[in-house]
Design a protein around this motif. Structure first.
Motif, PDB file in Angstrom:
ATOM      1  N   GLN A   1      28.851  63.061  69.812  1.00  0.00           N
ATOM      2  CA  GLN A   1      29.026  63.682  68.006  1.00  0.00           C
ATOM      3  C   GLN A   1      29.750  64.743  67.593  1.00  0.00           C
ATOM      4  O   GLN A   1      29.976  66.354  68.392  1.00  0.00           O
ATOM      5  N   ASN A   2      30.334  64.471  67.874  1.00  0.00           N
ATOM      6  CA  ASN A   2      32.272  65.024  67.316  1.00  0.00           C
ATOM      7  C   ASN A   2      32.561  66.202  67.430  1.00  0.00           C
ATOM      8  O   ASN A   2      31.996  67.397  67.856  1.00  0.00           O
ATOM      9  N   VAL A   3      31.996  65.936  69.402  1.00  0.00           N
ATOM     10  CA  VAL A   3      32.563  67.263  70.313  1.00  0.00           C
ATOM     11  C   VAL A   3      34.096  66.896  70.499  1.00  0.00           C
ATOM     12  O   VAL A   3      35.260  66.745  70.618  1.00  0.00           O
ATOM     13  N   SER A   4      34.272  68.906  70.099  1.00  0.00           N
ATOM     14  CA  SER A   4      35.587  69.653  71.023  1.00  0.00           C
ATOM     15  C   SER A   4      34.706  70.599  71.515  1.00  0.00           C
ATOM     16  O   SER A   4      34.027  71.840  71.481  1.00  0.00           O
ATOM     17  N   PHE A   5      36.852  70.501  72.040  1.00  0.00           N
ATOM     18  CA  PHE A   5      36.131  71.725  74.043  1.00  0.00           C
ATOM     19  C   PHE A   5      37.271  72.260  74.438  1.00  0.00           C
ATOM     20  O   PHE A   5      38.330  70.866  73.829  1.00  0.00           O
ATOM     21  N   LYS A   6      37.128  73.685  75.261  1.00  0.00           N
ATOM     22  CA  LYS A   6      38.142  74.398  75.202  1.00  0.00           C
ATOM     23  C   LYS A   6      37.723  74.878  76.346  1.00  0.00           C
ATOM     24  O   LYS A   6      36.776  75.602  76.278  1.00  0.00           O
ATOM     25  N   TYR A   7      38.857  75.167  78.011  1.00  0.00           N
ATOM     26  CA  TYR A   7      38.368  76.131  78.625  1.00  0.00           C
ATOM     27  C   TYR A   7      39.166  77.691  78.550  1.00  0.00           C
ATOM     28  O   TYR A   7      38.639  78.089  78.084  1.00  0.00           O
ATOM     29  N   LYS A   8      40.292  77.470  77.795  1.00  0.00           N
ATOM     30  CA  LYS A   8      40.876  78.467  77.258  1.00  0.00           C
ATOM     31  C   LYS A   8      42.149  78.025  75.653  1.00  0.00           C
ATOM     32  O   LYS A   8      40.721  78.716  74.492  1.00  0.00           O
ATOM     33  N   ASP A   9      42.570  78.642  75.868  1.00  0.00           N
ATOM     34  CA  ASP A   9      42.754  78.468  74.065  1.00  0.00           C
ATOM     35  C   ASP A   9      43.153  77.108  73.717  1.00  0.00           C
ATOM     36  O   ASP A   9      43.090  76.731  72.508  1.00  0.00           O
TER      37      ASP A   9
ATOM     38  N   LEU B   1      30.002  78.060  85.979  1.00  0.00           N
ATOM     39  CA  LEU B   1      31.619  77.796  86.532  1.00  0.00           C
ATOM     40  C   LEU B   1      32.566  78.611  85.738  1.00  0.00           C
ATOM     41  O   LEU B   1      33.535  79.056  86.935  1.00  0.00           O
ATOM     42  N   ALA B   2      32.617  78.855  84.508  1.00  0.00           N
ATOM     43  CA  ALA B   2      34.193  79.422  84.115  1.00  0.00           C
ATOM     44  C   ALA B   2      33.227  80.829  84.168  1.00  0.00           C
ATOM     45  O   ALA B   2      35.047  81.357  84.497  1.00  0.00           O
ATOM     46  N   TYR B   3      32.636  81.510  84.874  1.00  0.00           N
ATOM     47  CA  TYR B   3      32.643  82.683  85.418  1.00  0.00           C
ATOM     48  C   TYR B   3      33.714  82.956  86.348  1.00  0.00           C
ATOM     49  O   TYR B   3      33.992  84.007  86.921  1.00  0.00           O
ATOM     50  N   PHE B   4      33.320  81.710  87.964  1.00  0.00           N
ATOM     51  CA  PHE B   4      34.524  81.946  89.009  1.00  0.00           C
ATOM     52  C   PHE B   4      35.471  81.693  88.595  1.00  0.00           C
ATOM     53  O   PHE B   4      36.803  82.080  89.600  1.00  0.00           O
ATOM     54  N   SER B   5      35.636  81.264  87.598  1.00  0.00           N
ATOM     55  CA  SER B   5      36.895  80.788  87.487  1.00  0.00           C
ATOM     56  C   SER B   5      38.564  81.552  87.138  1.00  0.00           C
ATOM     57  O   SER B   5      39.087  81.683  87.367  1.00  0.00           O
ATOM     58  N   GLU B   6      37.264  82.664  86.494  1.00  0.00           N
ATOM     59  CA  GLU B   6      38.101  84.203  85.854  1.00  0.00           C
ATOM     60  C   GLU B   6      38.126  85.355  87.477  1.00  0.00           C
ATOM     61  O   GLU B   6      38.725  86.456  87.675  1.00  0.00           O
ATOM     62  N   LYS B   7      37.364  84.758  88.315  1.00  0.00           N
ATOM     63  CA  LYS B   7      36.814  85.866  89.302  1.00  0.00           C
ATOM     64  C   LYS B   7      37.574  85.613  90.881  1.00  0.00           C
ATOM     65  O   LYS B   7      37.353  83.940  90.534  1.00  0.00           O
TER      66      LYS B   7
ATOM     67  N   LYS C   1      37.233  85.003  94.532  1.00  0.00           N
ATOM     68  CA  LYS C   1      35.812  84.255  95.173  1.00  0.00           C
ATOM     69  C   LYS C   1      36.010  85.762  96.337  1.00  0.00           C
ATOM     70  O   LYS C   1      34.399  86.462  96.518  1.00  0.00           O
ATOM     71  N   GLY C   2      37.367  86.263  96.967  1.00  0.00           N
ATOM     72  CA  GLY C   2      36.280  87.197  97.913  1.00  0.00           C
ATOM     73  C   GLY C   2      35.568  88.623  97.214  1.00  0.00           C
ATOM     74  O   GLY C   2      35.632  89.263  98.264  1.00  0.00           O
ATOM     75  N   ASP C   3      36.546  88.770  95.793  1.00  0.00           N
ATOM     76  CA  ASP C   3      35.775  90.009  95.613  1.00  0.00           C
ATOM     77  C   ASP C   3      34.223  90.015  95.304  1.00  0.00           C
ATOM     78  O   ASP C   3      33.831  90.423  95.269  1.00  0.00           O
ATOM     79  N   ILE C   4      33.479  88.849  94.861  1.00  0.00           N
ATOM     80  CA  ILE C   4      32.337  88.276  94.836  1.00  0.00           C
ATOM     81  C   ILE C   4      31.286  88.700  96.316  1.00  0.00           C
ATOM     82  O   ILE C   4      30.712  89.436  96.482  1.00  0.00           O
ATOM     83  N   ILE C   5      32.035  88.301  97.626  1.00  0.00           N
ATOM     84  CA  ILE C   5      31.596  88.591  98.402  1.00  0.00           C
ATOM     85  C   ILE C   5      32.046  89.721  99.077  1.00  0.00           C
ATOM     86  O   ILE C   5      30.680  90.164  99.373  1.00  0.00           O
TER      87      ILE C   5
END
Length: 607
Positions: free
Chosen positions: A374-382, A139-145, A147-151
């Motif tokens: 267990q000790n999970v850390s996560f970020k989408y960008k910064d 899903l992260a790939y399409f947050s930067e692209k 949809k019309g360009d993919i089509i």
């Protein structure tokens, strides 16, 4: 051409069609040349210029090939005229001319016939791989692209490759062969005149190449802009209700017109440069023909080293080079455009998914004990959305996550389903890291009901069956009953075979959500993930959906992302999040007794 070569691997399954195309093109080029050479005997009969030769000529090597061909023609004409008369000889020559042109066109058709299967096969396979890759990418790939360009890449760019594919095969096989055979015939007729022609051909080729230098860059701009306005169109159709509600038609009209204006500008520049190929190559060719007329005329009239009939045939052959030369120049432009399209297509095909299964990934078929974060850390960008997050979810328990927007609730659902991978820490099922399990087997253990009811333009039955092939009609009905969906489905004109329209727009929000629940129920997974499944519903729909959810969660491990706190009071564990960290956890009654954040949230919603 470097990108285009990589696309050529798609032609391998269709190489037999390519082989027959090459064979047909060889004969097309051969008979195309012979069609003009065969004019020479007819002209000799008409002008009565054939030298009387009564004995078969002798071949004296390649240097005397022209004399040998001319003597052979004269001997053939002498035999025919003497045995059948001039008129019958002329008729025979005409039949030969018609036959060579007929064979040329038959093989031309066969070449196009075979290349059609190859071109369309490549088109089909590239599109299939593109679609498969698009579905596989995270899903992260399409947050930067867009949809019309993919089509645009799957539709128009692949189509551009298809057209260019034909061009490059013409460039490699048919047209060069036509030129080679024609040049051989020209050399046989007059080596001196042909060498004179070759002085001017490189000059013409250099001028044509100058025109095509910027074509790839311009083609890339056109294709990118096409992807941009397709994105605007996709967003417009998806948000039409909001656009109309806010009277924003003018804003989107302006936005779309600005994009199409840029497309207009780029397309004009591209097509004008491309359209220059044909007239430029023809003009340069006619220039070469004019020089030939002057120099060849001097050989006929002054030096008398070239017969008039041979000169007429020679001029026909020289003009015969113009058509393939024009086709090659257009094909060069087509390949440049196709190379730009191939680059955009390969960008998707060569993108490596960070969520790809490991080579030795485990196929897990059951859920036995617990899910452990267990000790999970996560970020989408910064910014980190979760920070050093730890939690144990025992089998058979219902765990609800609550908190303000942006506190990381939905992120937990995304990580459990492995739509994203953690940046730090681990998530385990039965002590096994999610990254060591195949994505398919992991998601087979999970059912997902999201806030947005994602439905497809298909029947109710097929929407409930999504991804499943081994379920009976009775099982579908049973799942719909658990989801409180059967009552409204049976009242539809075609029942379970009724088409629900694009994104299920023929149904209400509550009905769509109950279909989503029925889909999850039919899958019957041991782990259920509910991401704000009732937040967008009215009170009556919420009651029906909540009842359906409670039935569905019985005897399952459930992870509930909750917006409406009234829906999770029966949860075994309620986890309160704030800025990606746990600030409270316990049962509903325990958290109320704590008189902390959870109690404040409940009181705010009860107002």
């Amino acid at each position: 051409m470097k990108y285009f070569r990589q696309i050529l691997v798609y032609a391998k399954p269709y190489k037999i069609y390519g082989f027959f195309n090459i064979i047909s093109n060889i004969f097309y080029a051969l008979f195309g040349t012979l069609a003009f050479v065969s004019l020479m005997p007819m002209l000799k009969v008409l002008f009565k210029s054939a030298e009387q030769i009564t004995t078969p000529p002798v071949y004296n090597g390649i240097a005397k090939l022209g004399d040998y061909i001319e003597n052979s023609i004269n001997y053939f004409i002498t035999q025919k005229v003497n045995s059948e008369g001039e008129l019958k000889a002329l008729l025979f020559m005409i039949v030969i001319i018609i036959s060579t042109f007929l064979l040329k066109n038959i093989f031309g058709y066969l070449a196009m016939y075979f290349i059609t299967f190859l071109r369309n096969g490549v088109l089909k396979d590239v599109r299939n791989d593109l679609y498969e890759k698009t579905v596989d990418l995270p899903l992260a790939y399409f947050s930067e692209k867009r949809k019309g360009d993919i089509i645009a890449r799957i539709s128009t760019d692949v189509l551009e490759i298809q057209h260019s594919f034909l061009s490059i095969l013409e460039l490699i096989v048919r047209e060069p062969l036509m030129i080679i055979f024609t040049v051989i015939a020209m050399l046989a007729l007059s080596p001196q005149l042909t060498l004179f022609v070759f002085i001017f051909i490189p000059i013409a080729g250099f001028i044509i190449s100058l025109v095509g230098k910027k074509l790839k860059k311009q083609s890339d701009s056109v294709q990118k802009e096409q992807g941009h306005f397709l994105s605007i169109l996709e967003e417009t159709l998806g948000g039409l209700r909001v656009i109309k509600g806010f009277n924003a038609e003018g804003f989107f009209n302006t936005k779309f017109k600005e994009s199409t204006s840029r497309f207009y500008k780029f397309s004009n520049s591209l097509l004008n440069r491309q359209n220059l190929a044909s007239p430029l190559s023809e003009f340069l060719g006619i220039g070469v023909i004019a020089i030939l007329l002057w120099y060849g005329g001097s050989l006929v009239l002054v030096d008398k080293t070239l017969a008039p009939d041979a000169f007429i045939v020679y001029m026909g052959l020289a003009y015969n080079i113009l058509t393939p030369a024009k086709a090659i120049s257009k094909a060069i432009y087509g390949v440049k455009k196709g190379d730009a399209a191939a680059e955009r297509v390969l960008e998707i095909l060569k993108t490596k998914s960070p969520l790809a299964d490991k080579p030795n990934a485990l196929v897990k078929t059951s859920f036995d004990s617990a899910i452990s974060l267990q000790n999970v850390s996560f970020k989408y960008k910064d910014e980190y959305v979760l920070r050093d997050f730890s939690l144990e979810i025992p089998k058979g328990k219902t765990v609800a996550f609550v908190g303000q927007s942006g506190s990381g609730k939905s992120t937990i659902a995304n990580l459990l389903t492995r739509f994203y991978d953690v940046n730090e820490g681990t998530i385990k099922i039965d002590g096994i890291d999610l990254r060591d399990i195949t994505k398919k087997s992991l998601r087979d253990l999970q059912g997902l009901v999201s806030q947005d009811s994602i439905l497809f333009n298909d029947t109710i039955k097929n929407n409930i069956l999504l991804g499943l092939t081994n379920k009976t009609d009775d099982e579908i009905v049973a799942a719909a009953k658990i989801a409180n969906a059967h009552e409204f489905i049976k009242d539809l004109p075609k029942g379970y075979e009724d088409n629900i329209g694009d994104s299920g727009n023929k149904l209400s929000g509550g009905q769509k959500q109950r279909l989503s629940i029925a889909r999850a129920v039919l899958k019957n997974p041991p782990i259920m993930i509910l991401d704000e499944a009732t937040s967008a519903l009215d009170t009556e729909s919420e009651r029906l959906v909540q009842d359906a959810l409670e039935k569905m969660m019985q005897n399952r491990t459930s992870v509930v992302i909750a917006h409406r706190l009234s829906t999770i009071q029966k949860a075994d564990i309620i986890v309160v999040l704030l800025k990606g960290k746990i600030v409270e956890q316990g049962t509903h009654s325990e958290l109320i007794a704590n008189n902390n954040i959870y109690k404040k949230l409940v009181e705010m919603q009860s107002l």
